[in-house]
Scaffold this motif. Structure first.
Motif, PDB file in Angstrom:
ATOM      1  N   HIS A  17      31.161  15.330   0.287  1.00  0.00           N
ATOM      2  CA  HIS A  17      30.868  14.416  -1.190  1.00  0.00           C
ATOM      3  C   HIS A  17      29.630  15.599  -1.876  1.00  0.00           C
ATOM      4  CE1 HIS A  17      34.541  12.144  -1.496  1.00  0.00           C
ATOM      5  NE2 HIS A  17      34.153  11.565  -2.961  1.00  0.00           N
ATOM      6  N   ALA A  18      29.194  16.282  -1.235  1.00  0.00           N
ATOM      7  CA  ALA A  18      28.030  16.889  -2.194  1.00  0.00           C
ATOM      8  C   ALA A  18      28.630  16.758  -2.756  1.00  0.00           C
ATOM      9  CB  ALA A  18      27.652  18.118  -1.375  1.00  0.00           C
ATOM     10  N   GLY A  19      29.865  18.078  -3.336  1.00  0.00           N
ATOM     11  CA  GLY A  19      30.394  18.998  -5.262  1.00  0.00           C
ATOM     12  C   GLY A  19      30.305  20.263  -4.740  1.00  0.00           C
ATOM     13  N   LYS A  20      31.273  20.617  -3.129  1.00  0.00           N
ATOM     14  CA  LYS A  20      30.944  22.082  -3.037  1.00  0.00           C
ATOM     15  C   LYS A  20      32.593  22.317  -3.482  1.00  0.00           C
ATOM     16  CE  LYS A  20      30.885  20.441   1.516  1.00  0.00           C
ATOM     17  NZ  LYS A  20      30.676  18.964   1.294  1.00  0.00           N
ATOM     18  N   THR A  21      33.579  21.979  -3.714  1.00  0.00           N
ATOM     19  CA  THR A  21      34.768  22.775  -4.051  1.00  0.00           C
ATOM     20  C   THR A  21      34.873  22.093  -5.673  1.00  0.00           C
ATOM     21  OG1 THR A  21      36.100  21.207  -2.591  1.00  0.00           O
ATOM     22  CG2 THR A  21      37.208  21.093  -3.996  1.00  0.00           C
ATOM     23  N   THR A  22      34.107  21.065  -6.038  1.00  0.00           N
ATOM     24  CA  THR A  22      33.266  20.778  -7.406  1.00  0.00           C
ATOM     25  C   THR A  22      32.930  22.468  -7.633  1.00  0.00           C
ATOM     26  OG1 THR A  22      34.120  18.865  -7.813  1.00  0.00           O
ATOM     27  CG2 THR A  22      32.604  19.754  -9.824  1.00  0.00           C
ATOM     28  N   SER A  59      37.770  17.873   0.731  1.00  0.00           N
ATOM     29  CA  SER A  59      38.149  18.304   1.509  1.00  0.00           C
ATOM     30  C   SER A  59      38.980  18.329   3.326  1.00  0.00           C
ATOM     31  CB  SER A  59      37.359  19.515   1.509  1.00  0.00           C
ATOM     32  OG  SER A  59      37.231  19.835  -0.062  1.00  0.00           O
ATOM     33  N   GLY A  81      32.995  19.122   4.071  1.00  0.00           N
ATOM     34  CA  GLY A  81      31.903  18.555   4.333  1.00  0.00           C
ATOM     35  C   GLY A  81      32.266  17.519   5.821  1.00  0.00           C
ATOM     36  N   LYS A 133      24.552  17.979  -8.703  1.00  0.00           N
ATOM     37  CA  LYS A 133      24.486  17.123  -9.505  1.00  0.00           C
ATOM     38  C   LYS A 133      23.668  16.694  -9.999  1.00  0.00           C
ATOM     39  CE  LYS A 133      28.484  15.085  -6.007  1.00  0.00           C
ATOM     40  NZ  LYS A 133      29.167  14.036  -5.685  1.00  0.00           N
ATOM     41  N   ASP A 135      22.873  15.845 -12.347  1.00  0.00           N
ATOM     42  CA  ASP A 135      23.612  15.574 -14.150  1.00  0.00           C
ATOM     43  C   ASP A 135      23.392  14.273 -13.839  1.00  0.00           C
ATOM     44  OD1 ASP A 135      25.701  16.136 -12.277  1.00  0.00           O
ATOM     45  OD2 ASP A 135      26.740  14.982 -14.106  1.00  0.00           O
ATOM     46  N   GLY A 255      28.194  21.259 -11.119  1.00  0.00           N
ATOM     47  CA  GLY A 255      28.944  21.804 -10.861  1.00  0.00           C
ATOM     48  C   GLY A 255      29.612  21.490 -11.522  1.00  0.00           C
TER      49      GLY A 255
HETATM   50  N1  LIG Z   1      28.381  13.851 -11.667  1.00  0.00           N
HETATM   51  C1  LIG Z   1      28.264  14.503 -10.813  1.00  0.00           C
HETATM   52  N2  LIG Z   1      29.857  14.214 -10.095  1.00  0.00           N
HETATM   53  C2  LIG Z   1      29.285  15.660  -9.060  1.00  0.00           C
HETATM   54  C3  LIG Z   1      29.822  16.840  -8.863  1.00  0.00           C
HETATM   55  N3  LIG Z   1      30.244  17.483  -9.034  1.00  0.00           N
HETATM   56  C4  LIG Z   1      31.183  16.892  -8.007  1.00  0.00           C
HETATM   57  N4  LIG Z   1      30.874  15.912  -8.003  1.00  0.00           N
HETATM   58  C5  LIG Z   1      31.825  14.512  -7.968  1.00  0.00           C
HETATM   59  O1  LIG Z   1      31.484  14.365  -6.701  1.00  0.00           O
HETATM   60  C6  LIG Z   1      32.616  14.153  -5.879  1.00  0.00           C
HETATM   61  C7  LIG Z   1      32.833  14.746  -4.411  1.00  0.00           C
HETATM   62  O2  LIG Z   1      32.593  16.062  -4.998  1.00  0.00           O
HETATM   63  P1  LIG Z   1      33.451  17.509  -4.879  1.00  0.00           P
HETATM   64  O3  LIG Z   1      33.091  18.576  -5.192  1.00  0.00           O
HETATM   65  O4  LIG Z   1      34.832  16.958  -4.080  1.00  0.00           O
HETATM   66  O5  LIG Z   1      32.249  17.545  -2.834  1.00  0.00           O
HETATM   67  P2  LIG Z   1      32.681  18.359  -1.690  1.00  0.00           P
HETATM   68  O6  LIG Z   1      31.331  18.094  -1.607  1.00  0.00           O
HETATM   69  O7  LIG Z   1      33.923  19.321  -2.230  1.00  0.00           O
HETATM   70  O8  LIG Z   1      33.774  16.969  -0.694  1.00  0.00           O
HETATM   71  P3  LIG Z   1      33.785  16.778   0.976  1.00  0.00           P
HETATM   72  O9  LIG Z   1      34.929  18.333   1.027  1.00  0.00           O
HETATM   73  O10 LIG Z   1      35.147  15.816   0.773  1.00  0.00           O
HETATM   74  O11 LIG Z   1      32.829  17.040   1.599  1.00  0.00           O
HETATM   75  C8  LIG Z   1      33.646  14.178  -6.989  1.00  0.00           C
HETATM   76  O12 LIG Z   1      34.303  12.836  -7.506  1.00  0.00           O
HETATM   77  C9  LIG Z   1      33.306  14.698  -7.654  1.00  0.00           C
HETATM   78  O13 LIG Z   1      33.924  14.699  -9.156  1.00  0.00           O
HETATM   79  C10 LIG Z   1      28.423  17.011 -10.836  1.00  0.00           C
HETATM   80  O14 LIG Z   1      28.009  18.521 -10.190  1.00  0.00           O
HETATM   81  N5  LIG Z   1      27.897  14.951 -11.316  1.00  0.00           N
END
Ligand SMILES: Nc1nc2c(ncn2[C@@H]2O[C@H](COP(=O)(O)OP(=O)(O)OP(=O)(O)O)[C@@H](O)[C@H]2O)c(=O)[nH]1
Ligand SMILES: [Mg+2]
Length: 677
Positions: A17-22, A59, A81, A133, A135, A255
């Motif tokens: 959930h660190a925000g990689k996919t975003t 993911s 992640g 993140k 923000d 992201g």
């Molecule tokens: N406020 C904020 N929320 C974010 C940001 N990037 C991602 N998120 C939120 O964080 C959550 C996880 O984002 P993902 O992009 O799925 O993170 P990930 O690292 O790909 O997660 P995994 O692949 O499951 O480990 C989602 O609900 C996103 O909307 C950001 O820059 N700011």
């Protein structure tokens, strides 16, 4: 394909959930690879394209994407992640040249990057950190930076300093250039460095330069003489020191808004190496020059199976060029020759056909049926790329088809799921004979079961594996058993005297006879043994009986009515009569567990294990600095969800392996809440 120097193969890794996919989505949008930026909540991102990713809003497997970033062509590998899927990441890292470690702007999450960073360092994969993140309310850049430095040393240095934080986060100061940039939601714009940040930026810049000077004597001299180094010198050092995994720059981003993306793209272009600078290494340790005209060599870094379009082997090409209809040799499979069914670049779930691909490319080859993840493919010449060692499973569930489908079919379908994810496996349990699906955690196996249902329409029931309890006896006895039956014509007659004695633990069931004078004729003795052994499969508590010795020492027979069947029946009756008289006890399997954790968690782990009736055998410093190894004997019944508890208690840092050790009597002779006898 284009120029090799233009290629950048980058993994996006980091805690759950660190925000990689975003961040990847924002990067693809920034480079024009996608028209509209997708989101996790809508399930519309490029790299979380599997239905299981969307259903769980995370993911669940690696996703591939690519974009033209102007001066470079970036291939992105978006890694899951969640810790259960770490093996997927380990496999694909062998195919990338650099990694972006994404971590939330929260110091407490930094510890969760440990295993990952160890893996990157172990393979000397250049990497940078993105504090993401920014923000979010409570986003803490200085704290996260300090935690990264504490974990990975002083060569982790800020190359950017954020302007504002949480809702006021609006851009960053580039510390190499000493220029500020603000982001308005669409574009970056140069601004004056805000007064409030001048001091922080100046001191952070000094830290950056000092760290870089460790690898550049000229820069060191300039700093000692108090001279201001030229910008191109700083940039040159950053490029070379990051590409050589000496300096680990830290950037900022959000992201979800797109802030920091343009700078991240520049960093990937400038600081990360191309495949020219990172030749793949063969199993003998020799570098393979990434020449387009050289003999073809590639490694399969991921396999995915689409029920309609079939199997895709995603390969990283080390050298040579491949055409869409190439015939390849799988060196890892006894030189089996296979013909490619098409060549593609992957944009999430989209397969874009290409005519050929050269060194450094990460592409998908279709329908290489016998080929598996980790295999080396060549044009026929013998060269092998090293395999990534497989992790042993840490979690198992018993699976049973919901519908009537034969066992062979379910194993075959599971084999296809395992083809896509070799960190899963199946096995048939001893004693209970259940079909077990083994993997890296509860979520790992349950998502595999979801995939099985979606892709192959096989629904299975999951249950905790049955514990293979056994029984034994603790006292001796002798019984007399006579079976006599008259059924019209032939009757049945057999008479046996059996002695039952306890045996040493682990010695199994022994049988012999001490018949004198042919009172039980020779030809019937095997039937007696068979009757004894069959009856021992189900003791008074319903479990197989073991560790005892049975002797047939007397008996009688009848010339006409005795048969093998009647002796077998008499023996079985004798067993059922004798066992309750021998003070039977239930035995439970004990496993020897070896846990490795950072020393800070050693006492937590000992407490957890003791709470599971574990007997701690020892505790020693592990090979890995800062880690302890704890060895304990624990009843298997207590271990079924241990991996989840261990990860919860150790921020995901604990690992363990186990092996079957022995059987011990169940305390109080109680199994799963019921009295055993
Ligand atoms: N406020 C904020 N929320 C974010 C940001 N990037 C991602 N998120 C939120 O964080 C959550 C996880 O984002 P993902 O992009 O799925 O993170 P990930 O690292 O790909 O997660 P995994 O692949 O499951 O480990 C989602 O609900 C996103 O909307 C950001 O820059 N700011
Ligand atoms: Mg993700």
């Amino acid at each position: 394909m284009g120029d090799i120097a233009r290629l950048r193969n980058v993994a996006f890794v980091g805690p759950h959930h660190a925000g990689k996919t975003t961040l990847v989505e924002a990067l693809l949008a920034h480079c024009g690879a996608v028209g509209r930026r997708g989101s996790i909540s809508d399930g519309t991102t490029v790299t979380d394209c599997e239905p299981e990713d969307i259903a769980h809003a995370q993911s669940t497997t690696v996703g591939f994407a690519h974009c033209d970033a102007g001066n470079v062509d970036v291939t992105i590998v978006d890694c899951p992640g969640f810790i259960d899927f770490f093996e997927e990441t380990r496999m694909v890292l062998s195919g990338v040249d650099a990694a972006v470690v994404v971590v939330e702007a929260d110091p407490s999450r930094v510890v969760q990057t440990r295993a990952l960073v160890d893996e990157l360092e172990g393979h000397r994969i250049p990497h940078l950190f993105v504090v993401d993140k920014m923000d979010r309310p409570g986003a803490d850049f200085p704290g996260t930076l300090a935690a990264l430095q504490e974990a990975y040393g002083r060569h982790v240095v800020a190359e950017q300093w954020p302007i504002g934080t949480a809702e006021s986060f609006s851009g960053f100061v580039d510390l190499a250039e000493m220029k500020a940039f603000s982001y308005d939601g669409t574009a970056e714009r140069a601004i004056e460095i805000p007064d409030s940040l001048t001091e922080a930026a100046r001191s952070s810049r000094a830290v950056l330069l000092e760290a870089m000077a460790d690898f550049d004597d000229t820069l060191m001299e300039e700093l000692l003489e108090g001279k201001e180094p030229a910008l191109d010198e700083i940039e040159h050092d950053l490029e070379s020191e990051c590409a050589h995994d000496q300096i680990l720059p830290v950037l900022v981003a959000a992201g979800v808004t797109g802030a920091g993306i343009a700078a991240l793209v520049r960093a990937i272009e400038k600081w990360f190496p191309s495949p020219l600078d990172r030749p793949q290494i063969d199993a003998e340790g020799r570098p393979i020059a990434p020449e387009p005209a050289a003999p073809f060599v590639a490694r399969v870094i991921k396999t995915s199976v689409h029920p309609q379009s079939g199997k895709l082997s995603i390969v990283r090409i080390a050298a040579g060029t491949i055409k869409a209809d190439a015939t390849l040799t799988d060196i890892s499979k006894g030189d089996e020759r296979v013909r490619s069914g098409g060549l593609y670049r992957l944009q999430g779930k989209k397969q874009e056909p290409i005519a050929e691909a050269g060194p450094g490319a990460i592409v998908a080859v279709a329908r290489l049926e016998p080929v598996a993840t980790g295999d080396t493919l060549t044009d026929g010449h013998k060269v092998l790329l090293p395999r990534v060692a497989r992790a042993t499973p840490v979690f198992a569930i018993a699976v049973k088809p919901k519908e009537r489908i034969d066992e062979a079919k379910i194993s075959q379908m599971l084999a296809r799921i395992i083809d896509e994810d070799p960190s899963l496996s199946i096995s048939r349990a001893d004693i209970t004979h259940e079909l077990l699906l083994l993997g890296q955690g509860e979520q790992h196996v349950s998502i595999a079961v979801e995939r099985l249902a979606r892709k192959y329409k096989v629904e299975v029931e999951m249950a905790a594996p049955a514990i293979p309890y056994q029984e034994t006896i603790t006292a001796s006895t002798e019984v007399h058993s006579r079976y006599k039956h008259q059924t019209g014509g032939h009757g049945q007659f057999a008479d046996v005297w059996l002695r039952f004695e306890p045996r040493e633990r682990g010695s199994g069931v022994g049988f012999d006879e001490d018949i004198v004078g042919g009172v039980v004729p020779r030809q019937f003795i095997p039937a007696v043994e068979k009757g004894v052994r069959e009856a021992l499969l189900r003791g008074p508590s319903g479990y197989p009986v073991t560790d005892l010795h049975v002797t047939l020492y007397d008996g009688q027979y009848h010339e006409v009515d005795s048969s093998e069947q009647s002796f077998k029946t008499a023996a079985g009756m004798g067993v059922r009569d004798a066992l309750p008289k021998c003070r039977p006890v239930v035995l439970e399997p004990i496993v020897r567990v070896t846990v490795t954790v950072p020393t800070a968690y050693t006492s937590t782990v000992i407490q957890q294990l003791t709470g599971k009736r574990g007997q701690i055998l020892g505790m020693n410093p592990a090979e890995r600095a800062g880690f302890d190894t704890i060895e304990a004997d624990v009843p298997q019944v207590e271990m079924s969800r241990y991996i989840t508890e261990l990860r919860t208690g150790t921020q995901g840092l604990g690992t363990f392996h186990w092996r079957a050790d022995r059987y011990d009597p169940v305390p109080g002779n109680k199994v799963a809440g019921k009295a055993a006898v």
